[in-house]
Design a protein around this motif. Structure first.
Motif, PDB file in Angstrom:
ATOM      1  N   SER A   1       1.398   3.123  -1.508  1.00 40.67           N
ATOM      2  CA  SER A   1       0.750   2.092  -2.287  1.00 40.67           C
ATOM      3  C   SER A   1       1.045   0.621  -1.977  1.00 40.67           C
ATOM      4  O   SER A   1       0.292  -0.245  -1.591  1.00 40.67           O
ATOM      5  CB  SER A   1       1.340   2.256  -3.728  1.00 40.67           C
ATOM      6  N   THR A   2       2.324   0.509  -1.134  1.00 42.34           N
ATOM      7  CA  THR A   2       2.761  -0.753  -0.450  1.00 42.34           C
ATOM      8  C   THR A   2       1.895  -0.959   0.892  1.00 42.34           C
ATOM      9  O   THR A   2       1.831  -1.852   1.584  1.00 42.34           O
ATOM     10  CB  THR A   2       4.063  -0.754  -0.214  1.00 42.34           C
ATOM     11  N   LEU A   3       1.698   0.227   1.396  1.00 40.39           N
ATOM     12  CA  LEU A   3       0.654   0.142   2.892  1.00 40.39           C
ATOM     13  C   LEU A   3      -0.623  -0.532   2.427  1.00 40.39           C
ATOM     14  O   LEU A   3      -0.812  -1.296   3.334  1.00 40.39           O
ATOM     15  CB  LEU A   3       0.582   1.578   3.297  1.00 40.39           C
ATOM     16  N   VAL A   4      -1.159  -0.162   1.046  1.00 44.93           N
ATOM     17  CA  VAL A   4      -2.511  -0.855   0.867  1.00 44.93           C
ATOM     18  C   VAL A   4      -2.313  -2.224   0.636  1.00 44.93           C
ATOM     19  O   VAL A   4      -2.940  -3.146   0.936  1.00 44.93           O
ATOM     20  CB  VAL A   4      -3.047  -0.073  -0.240  1.00 44.93           C
ATOM     21  N   LEU A   5      -1.070  -2.717  -0.007  1.00 41.94           N
ATOM     22  CA  LEU A   5      -0.820  -3.939  -0.432  1.00 41.94           C
ATOM     23  C   LEU A   5      -0.523  -4.902   0.679  1.00 41.94           C
ATOM     24  O   LEU A   5      -1.024  -6.009   0.757  1.00 41.94           O
ATOM     25  CB  LEU A   5       0.328  -3.998  -1.502  1.00 41.94           C
ATOM     26  N   SER A   6       0.260  -4.278   1.508  1.00 40.84           N
ATOM     27  CA  SER A   6       0.518  -5.051   2.749  1.00 40.84           C
ATOM     28  C   SER A   6      -0.684  -5.398   3.729  1.00 40.84           C
ATOM     29  O   SER A   6      -0.697  -6.429   3.991  1.00 40.84           O
ATOM     30  CB  SER A   6       1.727  -4.913   3.556  1.00 40.84           C
ATOM     31  N   GLY A   7      -1.327  -4.467   3.583  1.00 40.45           N
ATOM     32  CA  GLY A   7      -2.691  -4.493   4.571  1.00 40.45           C
ATOM     33  C   GLY A   7      -3.468  -5.215   4.051  1.00 40.45           C
ATOM     34  O   GLY A   7      -4.150  -6.376   4.631  1.00 40.45           O
ATOM     35  N   THR A   8      -3.771  -5.361   2.432  1.00 40.09           N
ATOM     36  CA  THR A   8      -4.361  -6.333   1.834  1.00 40.09           C
ATOM     37  C   THR A   8      -4.012  -7.911   1.964  1.00 40.09           C
ATOM     38  O   THR A   8      -4.600  -8.681   2.260  1.00 40.09           O
ATOM     39  CB  THR A   8      -4.421  -6.213   0.315  1.00 40.09           C
ATOM     40  N   ASP A   9      -2.802  -7.969   2.038  1.00 43.98           N
ATOM     41  CA  ASP A   9      -2.044  -9.337   2.497  1.00 43.98           C
ATOM     42  C   ASP A   9      -2.511  -9.733   3.714  1.00 43.98           C
ATOM     43  O   ASP A   9      -2.934 -11.045   3.597  1.00 43.98           O
ATOM     44  CB  ASP A   9      -0.431  -9.217   2.336  1.00 43.98           C
ATOM     45  N   VAL A  10      -2.345  -9.062   4.669  1.00 39.68           N
ATOM     46  CA  VAL A  10      -2.906  -9.601   6.180  1.00 39.68           C
ATOM     47  C   VAL A  10      -4.389  -9.865   6.013  1.00 39.68           C
ATOM     48  O   VAL A  10      -4.930 -10.894   6.501  1.00 39.68           O
ATOM     49  CB  VAL A  10      -2.601  -8.196   7.064  1.00 39.68           C
ATOM     50  N   GLY A  11      -5.137  -9.109   5.355  1.00 40.37           N
ATOM     51  CA  GLY A  11      -6.532  -9.150   5.359  1.00 40.37           C
ATOM     52  C   GLY A  11      -7.074 -10.358   4.646  1.00 40.37           C
ATOM     53  O   GLY A  11      -7.853 -11.071   4.973  1.00 40.37           O
TER      54      GLY A  11
END
Length: 443
Positions: A255-265
């Motif tokens: 879940s935090t992998l998705v969130l941190s990736g979204t942050d960068v995106g």
């Protein structure tokens, strides 16, 4: 859905105090992270990559310390765990703002190793203070309060760093966080339902009761089987990490992998649109979506499997790649935020039902480490995809990973329930601590 479900939770004094303390502790924590980056870049004249190295050292140290600090909470209680941490934090952050780059890395890492485990403590208090049927609602409130602090903290940090010298801003912010931790030490909330240690009214008497009566019982409990013989797998690591528990940790990390990736995106997409100045309010919309989703999930009439929520979080992240401009991007990123808080809430709730209370501190420590590890992988994964194929691929790649893990988790959960059904001699498997059907957590 019943928003009135929040009324009895908010009427609970322990829950209210935990939510308020959590907000007061997390705001300077988020602000401190922003100030630390700006301090390295401006006052020390280093690159953003160098600033990221300081943050990485602190993050790795926090991840390493989580299970260790949580285990101490289980074994020696709140005050004897938090007290030394406060001393180390004061020493580190009284010196760190005034030193060069290399010593700053060392002080940030040392402070991370001895960080006050506030997330673990406050969520244990919330879990202990409400009945089982109110747990999801209470944890959803905590997730929503975390979103509010995340929306406020960085903005305050930027304001402090641009209004003051960054050294003084870092000192004030970190010492404010220590002061909030000291309040937690003074309040000394009770963490479990059966321990005198940590009781807000216990004081010396509570600690004496713990010393004289609780240690032997606690030692026996730690040595005892972690889960009932008729419901648990035969093997457990550290007394409580079974295959289902490890699966929830994997979901938390993903879940935090998705969130941190979204942050960068988000940053990459808005730079591509030529709208770098919109990053702040778009991130706020993303957080607002999570806040609304958390409140609605807490008012819902039942829990959902963490794997369904993780799948939904990942699936709603992919369409952000279809945005053609800032307006459509803002709408899609807000929608993708709806399941952020519910997914994190579900991981904590599900673990709290699978892990015996005597291991809850260490359980929360591993949970924090799993989420930190997911964040550490998500940002570079999205960055690599963005470098190769454009900002859209940052969202697509992390979404694909999330959907894949969710599907594997759902299939594994169904196989586990079928296996339990064959060995349970008829009737549902029941959560022995709370009397809740284990299968109900998978709907």
């Amino acid at each position: 859905m019943d928003l009135g479900a929040y009324r009895p939770v908010l009427a609970n004094r322990d829950t209210r105090n935990a939510l308020l303390l959590g907000f007061l502790i997390r705001v300077p924590m988020w602000a401190g992270g922003v100030i630390l980056t700006l301090h390295v870049v401006t006052s020390l004249g280093r690159s953003y990559g160098a600033a990221g190295l300081v943050t990485a050292a602190s993050t790795v140290a926090v991840a390493v310390s989580g299970p260790w600090r949580g285990r101490l909470l289980d074994r020696i209680g709140l005050r004897r765990t938090v007290g030394p941490s406060l001393v180390v934090q004061v020493v580190c952050w009284s010196i760190a703002p005034w030193v060069g780059y290399a010593p700053l890395i060392a002080f940030a890492a040392l402070a991370g190793l001895f960080v006050v485990p506030t997330f673990s403590i406050l969520r244990q208090v919330i879990i202990r203070s409400v009945p089982s049927e109110q747990r999801r609602t209470a944890l959803s409130l905590d997730s929503s309060a975390t979103e509010l602090s995340f929306m406020a903290g960085p903005a305050i940090g930027v304001w402090l760093a641009t209004s003051w010298d960054t050294s003084w801003a870092l000192l004030v912010c970190e010492l404010a966080s220590v002061a909030a931790g000291f309040v937690l030490w003074v309040v000394n909330p009770r963490l479990t339902s059966d321990s005198g240690e940590g009781h807000p009214d216990g004081g010396a008497a509570g600690e004496a009761a713990h010393d004289e009566q609780g240690e032997a019982a606690r030692a026996d409990a730690i040595a005892a089987p972690s889960v009932p013989d008729d419901t648990a797998p035969a093997r457990a690591v550290r007394g409580f990490i079974t295959v289902p528990v490890a699966a929830v940790y994997l979901a938390a990390a993903c879940s935090t992998l998705v969130l941190s990736g979204t942050d960068v995106g988000i940053v990459a997409a808005l730079r591509s649109f030529g709208a770098t100045g919109s990053i702040g309010w778009v991130l706020a919309l993303w957080g607002a979506g999570s806040l609304v989703g958390g409140i609605l999930y807490g008012a819902w009439h039942r829990s959902f499997s963490v794997f369904w929520l993780l799948g939904g979080l990942a699936a709603t992240t992919a369409p952000v790649a279809l945005a053609a401009g800032v307006p459509s991007f803002a709408v899609l990123i807000t929608v993708s935020g709806f399941l952020c808080a519910p997914t994190i809430t579900a991981t904590v709730e599900q673990l709290s039902r699978q892990v015996p209370e005597r291991f809850r501190g260490e359980m929360m420590g591993w949970h924090g480490s799993a989420m930190t590890a997911g964040s550490a992988f998500g940002a570079p994964l999205a960055g690599f995809a963005i470098d190769r194929g454009g900002w859209q691929w940052g969202f697509v790649v992390v979404s694909a990973v999330g959907v894949l893990v969710a599907l594997v988790g759902l299939l594994g959960s169904r196989a586990s329930r079928r296996a339990q059904g064959r060995t349970a001699a008829g009737g549902p498997v029941v959560d022995s601590e709370h009397g809740v059907s284990a299968a109900s957590m998978e709907h």
